[in-house]
Write a protein that holds these residues in place. Sequence first.
Motif, mmCIF file in Angstrom:
data_model
loop_
_atom_site.group_PDB
_atom_site.id
_atom_site.type_symbol
_atom_site.label_atom_id
_atom_site.label_comp_id
_atom_site.label_asym_id
_atom_site.label_seq_id
_atom_site.Cartn_x
_atom_site.Cartn_y
_atom_site.Cartn_z
ATOM 1 N N MET A 1 -1.839 -8.377 6.374
ATOM 2 C CA MET A 1 -2.778 -7.508 5.711
ATOM 3 C C MET A 1 -3.918 -8.352 5.154
ATOM 4 O O MET A 1 -3.694 -9.407 4.568
ATOM 5 N N TYR A 3 -6.878 -8.138 2.449
ATOM 6 C CA TYR A 3 -7.482 -7.442 1.320
ATOM 7 C C TYR A 3 -8.908 -7.947 1.170
ATOM 8 O O TYR A 3 -9.174 -9.131 1.384
ATOM 9 N N ASN A 27 -6.211 -4.060 9.926
ATOM 10 C CA ASN A 27 -5.253 -3.866 8.853
ATOM 11 C C ASN A 27 -5.832 -4.483 7.576
ATOM 12 O O ASN A 27 -5.554 -5.633 7.256
ATOM 13 N N CYS A 28 -6.690 -3.694 6.890
ATOM 14 C CA CYS A 28 -7.312 -4.224 5.678
ATOM 15 C C CYS A 28 -7.442 -3.127 4.624
ATOM 16 O O CYS A 28 -7.414 -1.937 4.930
ATOM 17 N N SER A 29 -7.573 -3.580 3.392
ATOM 18 C CA SER A 29 -7.708 -2.694 2.246
ATOM 19 C C SER A 29 -8.789 -3.261 1.337
ATOM 20 O O SER A 29 -8.774 -4.454 1.030
ATOM 21 N N LYS A 53 -10.594 7.858 -1.511
ATOM 22 C CA LYS A 53 -9.330 7.110 -1.571
ATOM 23 C C LYS A 53 -9.555 5.605 -1.452
ATOM 24 O O LYS A 53 -8.925 4.917 -0.653
ATOM 25 N N ILE A 54 -10.474 5.109 -2.286
ATOM 26 C CA ILE A 54 -10.803 3.690 -2.344
ATOM 27 C C ILE A 54 -10.242 3.132 -3.639
ATOM 28 O O ILE A 54 -10.362 3.762 -4.693
ATOM 29 N N GLN A 55 -9.626 1.948 -3.574
ATOM 30 C CA GLN A 55 -9.125 1.315 -4.793
ATOM 31 C C GLN A 55 -10.303 0.895 -5.663
ATOM 32 O O GLN A 55 -11.223 0.230 -5.183
ATOM 33 N N ASP A 83 -0.330 -12.346 4.030
ATOM 34 C CA ASP A 83 -1.456 -11.584 3.491
ATOM 35 C C ASP A 83 -2.595 -12.515 3.091
ATOM 36 O O ASP A 83 -2.367 -13.647 2.646
#
Length: 183
Positions: A1, A3, A27-29, A53-55, A83
């Motif tokens: 992942m 980030y 695959n990222c946030s 839906k964003i942190q 990660d």
Amino acid sequence: MLYIGIVLYNSLIEHSKILKAEIDGMNCSIIFSDNSDIETIRAKNNRYAKANKIQYINNKGNIGLSKAYNSILQQLPKKKQTDYLMWLDDDTEITPAFFKKVMKGIDQAYDIILPKIVGQNGIIYSPNKRGAIRNKLVLNQTDQLDFDKINGINSCLTMRLSIFDSFEYDEALFFRSSGPIIF
């Protein structure tokens, strides 16, 4: 992942260049930490983040970059060896080619991926050579760096997340972000 941590300062999430980047299928946030001094901007960012839906972390004012970086680190799940965290400025344009290079570095299991940052004046600002009194800019691509004497800026830096198991940013240092960069 992967980030992606971004600190905002008096700017809207919806104007962040990362939202226009071609990262679909990766695959990222993305996590935004808002240092904005203006309440109406923070309120707009909060609404936008919830709707999309964003942190989002509302720091309720400018707490400085070090504290904002640490606020992002505190929001991340348990740090896995696979990660990574990439730091970006909200005005940094990221190309698909840049992401491919970062993903190649991740696939090769590098701990730190430190890209070359070129200012609009053509000078390479990062990485640079650490000096006794001040850092020396790398003036052209042929300069070789001694990895024991290297500095880099945070923007576009990608690090294995587990590095932060024993590291955090010094919150006594209060920095603001600078102008836009190009690749």
